[in-house]
Design a protein around this motif. Structure first.
Motif, PDB file in Angstrom:
ATOM      1  N   GLU A 166       8.019  -3.978  11.857  1.00  0.00           N
ATOM      2  CA  GLU A 166       7.228  -5.114  11.873  1.00  0.00           C
ATOM      3  C   GLU A 166       7.959  -6.388  11.534  1.00  0.00           C
ATOM      4  OE1 GLU A 166       3.689  -5.165   9.868  1.00  0.00           O
ATOM      5  OE2 GLU A 166       2.709  -3.856  10.998  1.00  0.00           O
ATOM      6  N   ALA A 167       9.034  -6.307  10.655  1.00  0.00           N
ATOM      7  CA  ALA A 167      10.008  -7.296  10.151  1.00  0.00           C
ATOM      8  C   ALA A 167      11.412  -6.690   9.771  1.00  0.00           C
ATOM      9  CB  ALA A 167       9.644  -7.983   8.843  1.00  0.00           C
ATOM     10  N   VAL A 168      12.469  -7.286  10.390  1.00  0.00           N
ATOM     11  CA  VAL A 168      13.633  -6.778  10.492  1.00  0.00           C
ATOM     12  C   VAL A 168      14.681  -8.139  10.239  1.00  0.00           C
ATOM     13  CG1 VAL A 168      15.760  -5.743  11.396  1.00  0.00           C
ATOM     14  CG2 VAL A 168      13.378  -4.895  11.768  1.00  0.00           C
ATOM     15  N   ASP A 169      15.687  -7.979   9.165  1.00  0.00           N
ATOM     16  CA  ASP A 169      16.551  -9.038   8.909  1.00  0.00           C
ATOM     17  C   ASP A 169      18.019  -8.444   9.219  1.00  0.00           C
ATOM     18  OD1 ASP A 169      18.015 -11.075   7.945  1.00  0.00           O
ATOM     19  OD2 ASP A 169      16.785 -11.611   6.330  1.00  0.00           O
ATOM     20  N   LEU A 170      18.560  -9.113  10.110  1.00  0.00           N
ATOM     21  CA  LEU A 170      19.784  -8.823  10.464  1.00  0.00           C
ATOM     22  C   LEU A 170      20.791  -9.937  10.420  1.00  0.00           C
ATOM     23  CD1 LEU A 170      19.056  -6.656  13.686  1.00  0.00           C
ATOM     24  CD2 LEU A 170      19.552  -5.771  11.396  1.00  0.00           C
ATOM     25  N   THR A 171      20.481 -10.922   9.564  1.00  0.00           N
ATOM     26  CA  THR A 171      21.386 -11.959   9.344  1.00  0.00           C
ATOM     27  C   THR A 171      22.689 -11.553   9.082  1.00  0.00           C
ATOM     28  OG1 THR A 171      19.393 -13.396   8.515  1.00  0.00           O
ATOM     29  CG2 THR A 171      21.721 -14.004   7.698  1.00  0.00           C
ATOM     30  N   ALA A 172      23.619 -12.212   9.810  1.00  0.00           N
ATOM     31  CA  ALA A 172      25.021 -12.005   9.566  1.00  0.00           C
ATOM     32  C   ALA A 172      25.638 -10.676   9.589  1.00  0.00           C
ATOM     33  CB  ALA A 172      25.496 -12.682   8.163  1.00  0.00           C
ATOM     34  N   CYS A 173      24.847  -9.692  10.506  1.00  0.00           N
ATOM     35  CA  CYS A 173      25.182  -8.383  10.802  1.00  0.00           C
ATOM     36  C   CYS A 173      26.110  -8.687  12.197  1.00  0.00           C
ATOM     37  CB  CYS A 173      24.103  -7.585  11.220  1.00  0.00           C
ATOM     38  SG  CYS A 173      23.126  -7.082   9.792  1.00  0.00           S
TER      39      CYS A 173
END
Length: 296
Positions: A166-173
């Motif tokens: 439901e929530a994925v953080d791919l910041t700066a990937c």
């Protein structure tokens, strides 16, 4: 408080430890104490050490920040070696030393995890994400912010096996491009929150696929995604009726012409409206502004 109750009972008399451990102490008292204090209790006596070990083996949530600014590698391994029931794993303070060697055994023996936080854990590898995907079928929330080791193959593994996300953080990937993001959202259509911030490789193709595949989407962070343009923002407005917030700061190709649609729906945006619009709003609120030149 539970701490005062514990201290009021003299360990030498056994009053506190005579309470049922698994039915009373672990679920109703120890769970309210900071982890750092529980670890200190292990030094009181062998009985307390056994009690705390029982608690650690039955702990549902492990948050490394509760122990202090930094947790030693050996302590981490010892604390979680017997636990097979974790539901939340927060490891944001372990970036200096956490590698696959320490993390993979924990992931491999905990199949009930639904929330994992690995923000900034730069010394892991793609094998960590593959292990998570294979061991955690019920995963709902995952932060991989600033984990540049995340690549398209490991993200595909996540998408194939963790469809309840439901929530994925791919910041700066930064290895991830449109194709990988498209594959993720096609498989994980329940997404409500997604961050692709600080990724110059993400563009309109990914954003349009997000819009069409994720009707439940509420929060999207595209900060610094320089390739995103107005067209995909319009598609987002059309396909995501539940959108509550959108971050597009530093997206220089996104203009008010597309944002105004979302703004009119009450979507929270991190970009202020243009000056002229701001002055018109001010006039509406104040009721008079004869000194303002609205032709600016």
């Amino acid at each position: 408080s539970p701490w005062r109750l514990m201290m009021s009972l003299t360990p030498s008399r056994g009053c506190f430890l005579d309470l049922p451990w698994e039915d009373i102490l672990v679920p109703h008292i120890l769970c309210y104490l900071p982890l750092q204090q529980l670890l200190s209790l292990q030094r009181v006596s062998k009985s307390f050490q056994s009690l705390i070990q029982l608690y650690l083996a039955n702990m549902r949530c492990f948050d490394s920040s509760q122990i202090g600014p930094a947790i030693p590698r050996a302590a981490f391994v010892t604390l979680l070696k017997d636990n097979e029931v974790l539901q939340q794993l927060e490891l944001q303070n372990c970036a200096d030393w956490l590698t696959d060697r320490e993390l993979l055994p924990v992931i491999g023996q905990n199949h009930h995890l639904h929330q994992i936080q690995l923000k900034g854990c730069a010394q892991l590898s793609r094998h960590a994400l593959v292990a998570i995907s294979l061991s955690c079928p019920n995963l709902r929330r995952l932060s991989l912010a600033h984990c540049e080791w995340v690549d398209s193959l490991s993200l595909r593994s996540l998408a194939d096996h963790c469809k309840a996300l439901e929530a994925v953080d791919l910041t700066a990937c930064r290895q991830l491009k449109d194709e990988a993001i498209c594959y993720l959202v096609q498989k994980c259509s329940r997404l409500k929150s997604l961050s692709l911030a600080v990724n110059a490789n993400v563009g309109d193709v990914a954003v349009e696929e997000i819009a069409k595949c994720c009707p439940e989407l509420e929060h999207l962070d595209l900060t610094g995604c320089l390739r995103v343009k107005n067209d995909s923002i319009r598609v987002l407005a059309e396909y995501c009726p539940k959108l509550r917030s959108l971050k597009v700061k530093h997206c220089h190709n996104v203009a008010e012409s597309s944002l105004s649609i979302l703004r009119s729906r009450g979507v929270e945006l991190d970009v202020e409206p243009p000056l002229q619009r701001a002055l018109v709003l001010l006039q509406d609120v104040v009721g008079f502004a004869p000194f303002i030149n609205l032709q600016i």
